[in-house]
Design an enzyme around this catalytic site. Structure first.
Site, PDB file in Angstrom:
ATOM      1  N   SER A 190       0.858  -1.187   0.000  1.00  0.00           N
ATOM      2  CA  SER A 190       0.000   0.000   0.000  1.00  0.00           C
ATOM      3  C   SER A 190       0.891   1.232   0.000  1.00  0.00           C
ATOM      4  O   SER A 190       2.115   1.134   0.062  1.00  0.00           O
ATOM      5  CB  SER A 190      -0.900   0.009   1.232  1.00  0.00           C
ATOM      6  OG  SER A 190      -0.129   0.333   2.373  1.00  0.00           O
ATOM      7  N   LYS A 191       0.243   2.380  -0.033  1.00  0.00           N
ATOM      8  CA  LYS A 191       0.975   3.654  -0.118  1.00  0.00           C
ATOM      9  C   LYS A 191       2.033   3.809   0.983  1.00  0.00           C
ATOM     10  O   LYS A 191       3.027   4.483   0.798  1.00  0.00           O
ATOM     11  CB  LYS A 191      -0.006   4.824  -0.042  1.00  0.00           C
ATOM     12  CG  LYS A 191      -0.823   4.958  -1.312  1.00  0.00           C
ATOM     13  CD  LYS A 191      -1.113   6.415  -1.619  1.00  0.00           C
ATOM     14  CE  LYS A 191      -1.676   6.569  -3.012  1.00  0.00           C
ATOM     15  NZ  LYS A 191      -3.128   6.477  -3.058  1.00  0.00           N
ATOM     16  N   ARG A 192       1.768   3.193   2.121  1.00  0.00           N
ATOM     17  CA  ARG A 192       2.726   3.269   3.227  1.00  0.00           C
ATOM     18  C   ARG A 192       4.114   2.773   2.807  1.00  0.00           C
ATOM     19  O   ARG A 192       5.122   3.141   3.374  1.00  0.00           O
ATOM     20  CB  ARG A 192       2.272   2.382   4.389  1.00  0.00           C
ATOM     21  CG  ARG A 192       1.235   2.993   5.277  1.00  0.00           C
ATOM     22  CD  ARG A 192       0.905   2.075   6.429  1.00  0.00           C
ATOM     23  NE  ARG A 192       0.445   0.762   5.998  1.00  0.00           N
ATOM     24  CZ  ARG A 192       1.051  -0.373   6.275  1.00  0.00           C
ATOM     25  NH1 ARG A 192       2.161  -0.380   6.970  1.00  0.00           N
ATOM     26  NH2 ARG A 192       0.553  -1.525   5.845  1.00  0.00           N
ATOM     27  N   HIS A 193       4.149   1.853   1.830  1.00  0.00           N
ATOM     28  CA  HIS A 193       5.420   1.240   1.437  1.00  0.00           C
ATOM     29  C   HIS A 193       6.126   2.001   0.323  1.00  0.00           C
ATOM     30  O   HIS A 193       7.110   1.543  -0.220  1.00  0.00           O
ATOM     31  CB  HIS A 193       5.187  -0.201   0.973  1.00  0.00           C
ATOM     32  CG  HIS A 193       4.515  -1.051   2.022  1.00  0.00           C
ATOM     33  ND1 HIS A 193       3.199  -1.425   1.934  1.00  0.00           N
ATOM     34  CD2 HIS A 193       4.992  -1.566   3.167  1.00  0.00           C
ATOM     35  CE1 HIS A 193       2.894  -2.156   2.993  1.00  0.00           C
ATOM     36  NE2 HIS A 193       3.951  -2.249   3.763  1.00  0.00           N
ATOM     37  N   GLY A 194       5.609   3.156  -0.032  1.00  0.00           N
ATOM     38  CA  GLY A 194       6.189   3.910  -1.146  1.00  0.00           C
ATOM     39  C   GLY A 194       5.141   3.996  -2.243  1.00  0.00           C
ATOM     40  O   GLY A 194       4.006   3.543  -2.075  1.00  0.00           O
TER      41      GLY A 194
END
Ligand code: GLU
Length: 463
Positions: A243-247
């Site tokens: 998800s966006k948390r990972h880049g």
């Protein structure tokens, strides 16, 4: 047999990394066997599909260079074909009208649930030999259901996961057309794969549950089944769904951040596929190697640091003129002045080894394209009375020295020796005066690239 693969995204958002990887594997499989790669846009979900998302898919595929041989085919343009097949199936008895209301179906499911059974449609309207169907309720529009086999299993030998068996008892009589006549998802996919003569369906393993339904529909139509391969998901480094948390998860954020398409392709290829320990390979090489035997059964982990490392590798390899064209717009936005400054490709040649992205490269190359503005405190610290005579000698000799890095380097060493100074004592103030900053590539290379006039002018300002 000609291998025919497809990428069939639903245009409900951006093209994400998982989708791009599926596309890459499908594309490479077709290319490996000299087959065809088909692009199909699954846009039947009218509420969630947007033209912008279609464009994002096309842009992403183009940026990656994953060219399709046929398509893009849009499911919304194939409605007549789906209706035609539904009519044929109703005729053949492999599909039937069901007049239950959604409320009635829900009540049915509730009854099964209460009895501790799997909630399902009870087959009220399913025609059977000798069975009398209920009277058709007046004015009610039916849905069309697929007449799923009641017994037996659906088995396929998944080219990634191995044999998978699902009991037909697990599968309802799927609705293939809604009350308004529009066909449903699994039906469209099955018809498309059939019509488009797809031989290998490579897709994310979130579709494993759809496969037995699609196989049953294809079997009912007498179609030849494609081979299926379900690729495990891409997870973040923490093992969670990506998800966006990972880049960035949208492919098109990567060109914006300064990634090269060949780096992205190389990196994606290694997410769930391997060829020994090979990490760096061209797409030509990948296509030659790629087969489904080396697809991993376990989820891949997205590692942004590794992607950056791969990108650094391809930046180092890339042609400097090409890189210059890619970074120039970024630098223009940052106010770079190219007039009278060294050629950008030369600056890039000097800076590119240590940068992981084109944006970092643009930032680094700005050194040559802005006026230096050294901080007063740094000037006081580095341009001391102790080094000023040496700087003056350097500035003097630079008027006549042969303009080659080796000669510049020899000259600098001579100045150091004459004044009994160590390299940093002179290199740091020179950097500061000429570039405005302390971190640069070797001072001789920087001086050489700036050229005599610029270096003289910049030194003269402070000496
Ligand atoms: N449209 C589906 C998706 O975007 C893929 C369907 C398929 O590959 O069969 O997830």
């Amino acid at each position: 047999m000609t291998v025919r693969t497809r990428f069939a995204p639903s245009p409900t958002g951006y093209l994400h990394l998982g989708g791009a990887r599926t596309a890459l594997f499908s594309w490479a499989y077709a290319r490996h066997f000299g087959g065809k790669f088909i692009l199909r846009i699954e846009d039947t979900d009218l509420e969630r599909s947007t033209p912008e998302a279609v464009q994002a898919i096309l842009d992403g595929m183009q940026w990656l260079g994953l060219e399709h041989d046929e398509g893009p085919f849009y499911q919304m343009k194939r409605m007549d074909r789906y209706r035609e097949v539904i009519a044929q199936m109703l005729q053949a008895g492999t599909a039937y009208y069901c007049y239950c209301t959604p409320e009635e179906v829900e009540a049915m499911r509730e009854r099964f649930r209460a009895a501790g059974e799997k909630p399902r449609y009870d087959g009220t309207w399913r025609p059977e030999a000798g069975k009398t169907l209920p009277p058709v309720p007046e004015g009610r529009k039916p849905v069309v259901r697929f007449r799923n086999p009641l017994d037996g299993d659906v088995t396929w030998n998944d080219v990634v996961k191995g044999p998978i068996t699902i009991s037909n008892r697990e599968l309802d009589d799927l609705i293939i057309a809604r009350q308004d006549g529009t066909p449903t998802y699994n039906f469209c996919v099955a018809i498309d794969d059939w019509d488009m003569k797809i031989t290998h369906v490579i897709r994310g393993d979130d579709h494993v549950n759809n496969t037995p339904r699609q196989i049953n529909i294809l079997n009912a139509l007498g179609a030849t089944l494609p081979q299926y391969g379900h690729v495990p998901m891409i997870l973040g480094a923490d093992g969670e769904k990506l998800s966006k948390r990972h880049g960035a998860v949208s492919v098109m954020e990567y060109p914006a951040q300064g990634y090269l398409p060949e780096a992205m392709l190389n990196y994606l290829a290694r997410l769930g596929w391997s060829h020994g320990d090979d990490e760096i390979f061209s797409m030509e090489q990948f296509v030659a190697w790629f087969d489904t035997d080396h697809l991993s059964k376990s989820p891949a982990q997205f590692n942004p640091e590794k992607l950056a490392w791969v990108n650094n590798h391809y930046i180092k390899q890339a042609d400097n003129e090409r890189l210059a064209n890619l970074v120039r717009p970024v630098m223009e936005r940052e106010g770079a002045q190219f007039e009278g400054a060294p050629p950008l490709a030369s600056a890039i040649a000097l800076m590119k080894d240590r940068t992981n992205t084109l944006n970092e490269l643009a930032d680094a190359a700005m050194l040559f394209y802005r006026q230096p503005n050294p901080e007063a405190a740094l000037l006081a610290q580095h341009v001391t009375d102790a080094v000023k005579p040496a700087l003056a000698q350097y500035a003097e000799q630079i008027r006549t020295v042969e303009w080659k890095k080796e000669a510049l380097s020899a000259m600098l060493k001579q100045v150091l020796a004459d004044h009994k100074l160590k390299m940093p004592q002179l290199a740091m103030p020179l950097r500061l005066l000429i570039t405005g900053q302390l971190q640069t590539p070797s001072i001789d290379a920087v001086v050489e690239l700036f050229g005599r006039e610029t270096v003289l002018a910049r030194l003269a300002k402070y000496l």
